[in-house]
Structures are given as structure tokens and as C-alpha cells.
Design an enzyme around this catalytic site. Sequence first.
Site, PDB file in Angstrom:
ATOM      1  N   ASP A 184     -16.635   9.840  21.085  1.00 25.98           N
ATOM      2  CA  ASP A 184     -17.112   9.679  22.453  1.00 25.98           C
ATOM      3  C   ASP A 184     -15.969   9.480  23.450  1.00 25.98           C
ATOM      4  O   ASP A 184     -15.942  10.100  24.515  1.00 25.98           O
ATOM      5  CB  ASP A 184     -18.080   8.498  22.549  1.00 25.98           C
ATOM      6  CG  ASP A 184     -19.247   8.613  21.581  1.00 25.98           C
ATOM      7  OD1 ASP A 184     -19.588   9.745  21.196  1.00 25.98           O
ATOM      8  OD2 ASP A 184     -19.806   7.575  21.195  1.00 25.98           O
ATOM      9  N   GLU A 220       0.843  -1.196   0.000  1.00 25.26           N
ATOM     10  CA  GLU A 220       0.000   0.000   0.000  1.00 25.26           C
ATOM     11  C   GLU A 220       0.879   1.246   0.000  1.00 25.26           C
ATOM     12  O   GLU A 220       2.105   1.167   0.159  1.00 25.26           O
ATOM     13  CB  GLU A 220      -0.943  -0.015   1.210  1.00 25.26           C
ATOM     14  CG  GLU A 220      -1.951  -1.158   1.159  1.00 25.26           C
ATOM     15  CD  GLU A 220      -2.922  -1.150   2.329  1.00 25.26           C
ATOM     16  OE1 GLU A 220      -2.675  -0.412   3.303  1.00 25.26           O
ATOM     17  OE2 GLU A 220      -3.935  -1.867   2.264  1.00 25.26           O
ATOM     18  N   HIS A 272     -11.256  10.051   7.577  1.00 27.37           N
ATOM     19  CA  HIS A 272     -11.024   8.613   7.716  1.00 27.37           C
ATOM     20  C   HIS A 272     -10.455   8.195   9.059  1.00 27.37           C
ATOM     21  O   HIS A 272     -10.912   7.225   9.650  1.00 27.37           O
ATOM     22  CB  HIS A 272     -10.082   8.158   6.600  1.00 27.37           C
ATOM     23  CG  HIS A 272      -9.792   6.692   6.590  1.00 27.37           C
ATOM     24  ND1 HIS A 272     -10.778   5.733   6.461  1.00 27.37           N
ATOM     25  CD2 HIS A 272      -8.618   5.999   6.697  1.00 27.37           C
ATOM     26  CE1 HIS A 272     -10.233   4.525   6.471  1.00 27.37           C
ATOM     27  NE2 HIS A 272      -8.923   4.657   6.634  1.00 27.37           N
ATOM     28  N   SER A 322      -2.805   0.988  11.655  1.00 22.65           N
ATOM     29  CA  SER A 322      -3.743   1.229  12.752  1.00 22.65           C
ATOM     30  C   SER A 322      -4.189  -0.059  13.435  1.00 22.65           C
ATOM     31  O   SER A 322      -4.262  -0.134  14.665  1.00 22.65           O
ATOM     32  CB  SER A 322      -4.966   2.005  12.259  1.00 22.65           C
ATOM     33  OG  SER A 322      -5.575   1.343  11.177  1.00 22.65           O
ATOM     34  N   LEU A 323      -4.521  -1.100  12.652  1.00 22.13           N
ATOM     35  CA  LEU A 323      -4.931  -2.358  13.264  1.00 22.13           C
ATOM     36  C   LEU A 323      -3.780  -2.973  14.047  1.00 22.13           C
ATOM     37  O   LEU A 323      -3.986  -3.543  15.127  1.00 22.13           O
ATOM     38  CB  LEU A 323      -5.422  -3.345  12.207  1.00 22.13           C
ATOM     39  CG  LEU A 323      -6.718  -2.996  11.483  1.00 22.13           C
ATOM     40  CD1 LEU A 323      -7.196  -4.173  10.658  1.00 22.13           C
ATOM     41  CD2 LEU A 323      -7.790  -2.567  12.459  1.00 22.13           C
ATOM     42  N   GLU A 365      -7.884   3.756  17.891  1.00 21.96           N
ATOM     43  CA  GLU A 365      -7.931   5.099  17.313  1.00 21.96           C
ATOM     44  C   GLU A 365      -8.144   6.186  18.354  1.00 21.96           C
ATOM     45  O   GLU A 365      -7.747   7.330  18.159  1.00 21.96           O
ATOM     46  CB  GLU A 365      -9.034   5.171  16.249  1.00 21.96           C
ATOM     47  CG  GLU A 365      -8.982   6.433  15.409  1.00 21.96           C
ATOM     48  CD  GLU A 365      -9.960   6.402  14.241  1.00 21.96           C
ATOM     49  OE1 GLU A 365     -10.572   5.340  14.016  1.00 21.96           O
ATOM     50  OE2 GLU A 365     -10.112   7.437  13.570  1.00 21.96           O
TER      51      GLU A 365
END
Length: 666
Positions: A313, A214, A450, A490-491, A474
Site C-alpha cells: 500500500d 544468523e 519475505h 531490517s528492525l 520496509e
Amino acid sequence: MAMINGDVAPRDVSPPLLLRWLRLRRNKNSSRPITSSSAAAASAQPDVLRCFGDPKAAFDLRPPPGCLRSSPAAAASSREEAGHQLLRRTKIDLVVSANSAIARVGMAALMNGFASLQCRAMLHVDKGHMQASGMAFFNLDRHTTQLHISSAVLCPSDSVESHMQDTIVAGAYLCDEEIVRVVCTEGPERVKELIAMGASFDHGEDGRLHLAREGGHSHNRIVHSADMTGREIERALLQAVDNDDNISLFGHHFAIDLLTCQSNGEIYCYGVDSLDTETHKAVRFISKVTLLASGGVGHIYPTTTNPLVATGDGIAMSHRAQAVISNMEFVQFHPTALSDQGLPIKPATRRENAFLITEAVRGDGGILYNQSMERFMLSYDDRAELAPRDVVARSIDDQLKKRGEKYVLLDISHKPREKVLAHFPNIAAECMRHGLDITRQPIPVVPAAHYMCGGVRAGLQGETNVKGLYVAGEVACTGLHGANRLASNSLLEALVFARRAVQPSIDHMVDADVDPSLATKWARPMLSVSLRDSILSDIIDKTKQTRMELQSIMWEYVGIVRSTNRLKHAEWKISDLESEWVEFLFKRGWKSTMVGVETCEMRNLFCCAKLVVKSALARHESRGLHFTEDFPFLEESKRKPTVIFPTHIQELTWSSKPLQKQLQCK
């Protein structure tokens, strides 16, 4: 949201790999939780400071009472003797008493929770919906399906050092190098755990994992399950959770605010208030440890790849609980969300969240064109379509503004049809539903909000400056992403830090005490159902309108390209909009401690939007995802994190104040 209840010796589960607990490094920079201290004490003890770099060099948006100081980690001497507290239900609402809590909306909490089977029982509480059968969990939308995992050492020709370098370059050299090394080193083991748990990833003809490439990556290192990796990981984790009798799931619970108290200058978190959206009852969770894995802030913008539950939140609750927040100016806009305006058959209704066209399409050779079929990325960056996301998103934004067009085109049709359909079946199916064959036609794409690279400031074990509060995923700002997230990191970060938070949480549970009377000391939230239906309907309509107005302000003034003047206008407009909304509510009988899903989300959106604007105004340079016309260049002297310290409660607006007063601990 998840709750761990009790703390006893681990029991046998399969696979054994999952029961190998992370052995934390006991050194001054890793296993010690972050605590707050006075400025005098901090300056007097520079050897124990750990402020993610020089604390004095950080963008101090408000002079803090002190820096974040390391303190010795708690030593767990007798975990097997730790008490197991039972759930108890009152006549009015549910009060859950536990030794540890984890607040979740994302994958990080599942990993943390399953790893925490050393505890006797876990309660998993979630904002969205869950189904034990079929594993449809918290709105498992298409946006989650195309997330992939980067892992360098799974490829023989790759290395941890190469993955680190790619991460740091993509992050515009703002990454915390120690954090980067931890994630890149420990990530492969977390991926192996997922496979042992039952997650199924694509393999090549040689039987090895098929590794994709990527943007921003120098090697093929992306572990994936076609173009639905996120969904497959979620399925495997949820199946493991569902199969374990120690874990109880609570769906349709909206987390309202963290419950905190203060003692000797330290802030302690003892759980969370929530709203059961099906029964319309307040549910209070009392716990020794809380881990937030609540996702991002995508819905402060009108177009986002995030699901509807991504309303900031966790970040907002943490800010109200006086947690340190960092790097909120770095909002990542994915360069290639599907543009409905360019589809042959338009969707009948507006999407709740944009459909993501994964980075892997460009990694597999996809080419970006404007609507005149002119390839443009080489005019902006030598890496062309494989440039990092911030570069590609700004390039597309520039093309759209110069040409007055609504979308650009991403073409993968020059690749073999079988390969395209095998690698991107979900994308192909969605486009075909709207009359577009991606094996023959280019895909219309446009940038969309995103990922939030900032969030609640976290240490090497996911700890925050609030004692007993941990973060993963995140919602956290660990320092991995710097000024821009490298694709598919991120994962990996969520899995690594969810696992790393386990042992410190257990240590804290052993040492911490929960006063049984705490559950009744905080005032109970008032339910909005006490208002007349007509008034409540007016408030909900006004809130929906306000939400759209806020999103419009953020896109127009705090988008991909910014300026000081536009940011200041955003600050004024948001302040006026919030004041107008709050006045509307309170004139119709709304109370400061009253709760409803729409209004609570609106409070969180306002809170996070203001944090983004404040952080953006503080950064006087262009770095990574933050580009400002007034300071268009990198400044080495500005290569520091933006840090927002707790503010005096009297100076806060309603969206930034906790509904509950902070108690004094015994």
C-alpha cells in the site's frame, strides 16, 4: 498510520532516555531534505546533488524532469509557539487536521511516534485491528515473532566495521556505505532505548544480552527474545503508546491515497484519504508531515511470510504521488518457511501467510538436507548454511527443481533438546501442533517471499522527493540493504530511521502551512456500498480470482530465478490481467474514484508487481536477490541502484493513478 498533531516543547515522560532528541548533523549530505528540480538546474549545480550515487549512472527507466537536489534544511526558530489544531468531525465523514502525519502498518511508526512526543498529540491510524488491552495490534501474526535485531557493538569482540562489512557483502556491494555506517553506529542506542522502554530480551548466564548468530554474520550479534523478538518489541512499543494520553489510536482504517499538491515544481504531501472499514465511511487526514511505515509487498506472491495486510500500500501510494521508487527487483525470499506438505499432520485450511522458520535455526547449527538426507549447501557455497539468504534460497530452489521435490529438510535435532526448546519455543510448538518434534525430526522447509529490499527512495533522515513525505521500515529504500538484506538488519533500520525522521519532521512542521480549505478541495472518495449487493459480491469474487492469478504470474515468471523472456511475458500477462479486471469493474458500475478494501488492495498489488517487473527488466546482471539466466554474472559497471522516476499521468493505468487530482498549492 499515525498522525502527529501539534508541536510544542517536550514534556517529561519516563524513561528520560526517550526524550533525548536526535541531534542531526547539519551537513550537505544529512539534514537536507530531498527535493526535485529541473535537469538544467541540477546539471548546473553538481555540488548540491545528492542522488544516492551518480544520478546519471542510475538505471533511468524514464528520463526524469530532473535529479533529486539537496536544499537547505528548515530552521525551527520557535517550536513552542507552533499552533495546535483540533480534530474536527463533519456530518459526512471524519476530517482530521494536524501539523504532522505518519502513515503506518509497522514498528517503525511506533518508534517514530513515541519519539515524537515533543508534539502535543498523535493520532495512530492503522489498517488492521488494535486492542488497547492485551496489545493485539494490526494482526500481530507469527511472522512478526521471529524477527530479530542485529547490533554489533553490544558484543565486546565485535565492531561497527565488522557489521558494516557483513552488511555490504550480503548486499552484493550495492549498499550505500554512509547509510550502512549510520545504521550500524546508531543501532545499539536504539536497542538500549527499547530496553529502557520495557522490551525484554534474552540474557546469558553472565547477565549480558544473549547474542545469537544468523546467516551472513561473522559474529554473534543478534539481540532476541527467544524466537518471538518482533512480538516483544511490538508489545513494548504499543504499551508505551497505550500509556500515553497524547496518542489516539484509530484502528481498521485503510489508507487509500496520499493527498498532494504542486507549487513551483515541487510536490507537497498534505495527508491521506482512508476508509474506516467498520463504519464504511471515508476519513480524510490533513497534515503537514506524513511518514509511511506501511510494510512490504509480500502478497504479490502466492506464498509469503508476510501478513495479509502486506499488499504494498505505501509503495503504491507513494508511486502514485510521484515519489521516486528504487531497487524493486530485489525481493528477498526467505529460504526456510515451514512447508505444510512435509508435515505429518497437514493444516486443515490453507495458511493466510507462511510460517517462518527463523534464520537463527541455521545460525544455531541447523543443517539443510534434501529428502534423501544429503547435505547440499556445501556444494553451493563455502559458508554452507550460514551463507546469505539469497544464496541459500537459490540453492534450495535448485535442489527442488533438480530433484522434483516440494521441500527440503532443516535439521536441528542434533542439538541438546533443552537448548532447542529454549531458543525456539514458538517454532517447536507450531511444529508439534502438526505432529512434528523438532528435537527429534527435521523440519520441512521451502522458500517464501519475505522482504522487499527496494521501495520509496529515502535520504539520511527518511525524507523523500515529495515535500512533507517521510518513510521508514520496509516501505523505504534507504540504501542499507543493497541487493540483499543481511539477516536481522531490517528492525535495526526501521528503528534508526524512524528516530532520524523526527527532527526533520518537526522542522518541516514549523515552516509549513496548511490551508484549512484543502480538506474540501480534493474530491471525496466514493464508497462501493452504493452498489447493489449482488454486483458488489461479483466484484469482490472477481478481485479475489484476479489476485490469485497475479500471484501465480509473479511466482512463475518473476520468482527466485528469472530470465528476460519470462519477465517480458510477466509484463504482458499482468497488463492483460489488469485490463480485464478494470473492464469487469467499470462495466458493473464501478467509478474511478470508488473505493473498497479488496479493490484498493488489488490496485496496489498491480502497481507494485509492475514496479518489480520493470526494475527486473532494467537490471542486466545478476546481483544479490536478482538472478537472471540471461545475465548470470556480476557486472561492476552495473553496480548502481535502479531508479523509477515519476511518469506522466496520461501514460499510467488505473492502478498507478491517484484517485485524487493533484492540486496547485497557493
